[in-house]
Design an enzyme around this catalytic site. Sequence first.
Site, mmCIF file in Angstrom:
data_model
loop_
_atom_site.group_PDB
_atom_site.id
_atom_site.type_symbol
_atom_site.label_atom_id
_atom_site.label_comp_id
_atom_site.label_asym_id
_atom_site.label_seq_id
_atom_site.Cartn_x
_atom_site.Cartn_y
_atom_site.Cartn_z
ATOM 1 N N ARG A 151 0.823 -1.218 0.000
ATOM 2 C CA ARG A 151 0.000 0.000 0.000
ATOM 3 C C ARG A 151 0.852 1.260 0.000
ATOM 4 O O ARG A 151 0.635 2.184 -0.780
ATOM 5 C CB ARG A 151 -0.893 0.024 1.247
ATOM 6 C CG ARG A 151 -2.058 -0.908 1.199
ATOM 7 C CD ARG A 151 -2.824 -0.836 2.507
ATOM 8 N NE ARG A 151 -2.039 -1.377 3.606
ATOM 9 C CZ ARG A 151 -2.094 -2.652 3.990
ATOM 10 N NH1 ARG A 151 -2.895 -3.490 3.396
ATOM 11 N NH2 ARG A 151 -1.352 -3.089 4.990
ATOM 12 N N GLU A 263 15.415 1.860 18.696
ATOM 13 C CA GLU A 263 14.642 3.099 18.919
ATOM 14 C C GLU A 263 14.281 3.243 20.395
ATOM 15 O O GLU A 263 13.768 2.277 20.971
ATOM 16 C CB GLU A 263 13.367 3.081 18.064
ATOM 17 C CG GLU A 263 13.679 3.131 16.580
ATOM 18 C CD GLU A 263 12.432 3.146 15.692
ATOM 19 O OE1 GLU A 263 11.307 3.207 16.211
ATOM 20 O OE2 GLU A 263 12.603 3.113 14.466
ATOM 21 N N HIS A 281 10.836 8.337 13.891
ATOM 22 C CA HIS A 281 9.759 7.373 13.590
ATOM 23 C C HIS A 281 8.378 8.043 13.664
ATOM 24 O O HIS A 281 7.516 7.646 14.463
ATOM 25 C CB HIS A 281 9.822 6.164 14.534
ATOM 26 C CG HIS A 281 9.046 4.971 14.039
ATOM 27 N ND1 HIS A 281 9.352 3.678 14.358
ATOM 28 C CD2 HIS A 281 7.945 4.872 13.227
ATOM 29 C CE1 HIS A 281 8.493 2.843 13.788
ATOM 30 N NE2 HIS A 281 7.626 3.554 13.101
ATOM 31 N N ALA A 283 6.656 8.927 10.595
ATOM 32 C CA ALA A 283 6.011 8.949 9.269
ATOM 33 C C ALA A 283 4.495 8.795 9.387
ATOM 34 O O ALA A 283 3.734 9.430 8.666
ATOM 35 C CB ALA A 283 6.594 7.847 8.389
HETATM 36 C C1 MLT Z 1 3.214 1.605 11.896
HETATM 37 O O1 MLT Z 1 3.722 0.479 11.860
HETATM 38 O O2 MLT Z 1 2.002 1.778 11.882
HETATM 39 C C2 MLT Z 1 4.070 2.813 11.985
HETATM 40 O O3 MLT Z 1 5.406 2.515 11.775
HETATM 41 C C3 MLT Z 1 3.883 3.562 13.242
HETATM 42 C C4 MLT Z 1 4.074 2.704 14.450
HETATM 43 O O4 MLT Z 1 4.909 1.818 14.466
HETATM 44 O O5 MLT Z 1 3.348 2.891 15.414
#
Ligand code: MLT
Length: 323
Positions: A151, A263, A281, A283
Amino acid sequence: MPDILVSENVSGAEMDDLKKKYQVVYEPELFKDQNKLMGMIGDFRAIVVRNQTKVNADLIAAGKKLQVIGRAGVGLDNVDHVAASSAGIVVAFAPMQNSISVAELAIGLMISMARMIPAADKSTKAGGWDRKKFTGVELFGKTLGIVGLGRIGFLVANRAKAFGMKIIAHDNFVNPDSFTVSEIGAELVSLDELFKRADVISVHTPETPQTAKMFNAAAFAKMKPTAFFMNTSRGGVVDEEALIEALRSKKIAGAALDVRSVEPPKPSPLTEMENVILMPHVAAFTNEGQDRVQKCVCADVDAVLSGRPAMNYFNFAMPKKNA
Ligand code: MLT
């Protein structure tokens, strides 16, 4: 009797509704204390997490009453979904809800690298006016290599097409005749060919035993010295030492990382490199994306606890164990 344990920061109107309907224990810092979490989990029918709580086999085994694990996000690398499935526990997550946010950040990082926006901003704010140094490159006519045409990879490619980029992609699972491929006019290529041809490489693959450190010294050695590398998927797919060496030895031109192998990350030479953009992190972190994610996961936790099927689940819609 408590119902739902929330071990990370998941908020919003839907969480407020859960709090009205169920007994919710909300401890957004709990993910930092695995022993405490282990001691608590046995009382709860549901746990809601983001990506930092280690929902491993031990925690799942201790969660004797668990019916549903709600993951407010997409990646399931912190959830042992195999253990959860064998224990009959629903793994509900939020696929697609934050894809646009991630894709938009990837585009932002790509432009930022091509035009050196963060470095130019820093220099100009410090009193500089260096127009020669900050001569960038156009994206028009360049080749974007998407690794992982799911996606998010699709949404990034679709947006990059508007810049006049050519799209090549590598994905072992995508159907070459699918809409995903035809809509973006992608050429499916081997990983090696993608490394050799791409001007920008964008990573959108989950972290699995197969993808761990797939971007290693051998991979960076195959890339163009002008290539920009960006990762908005999972830090574990990149060998960070190899990336640092590739940047130092100018095997590639720059990198943008939203995710790291550890992280929060330990101190790293990456922070000193002008041609590297680092993000914490985020995004998926937009108001719109998070609203959708929280709504989605809260709705499914509510559904399972009320005996209805979840809509967005990784394994099955209803628990396969007695409440
Ligand atoms: C996700 O996997 O939805 C994103 O990387 C954000 C997150 O890990 O919470």
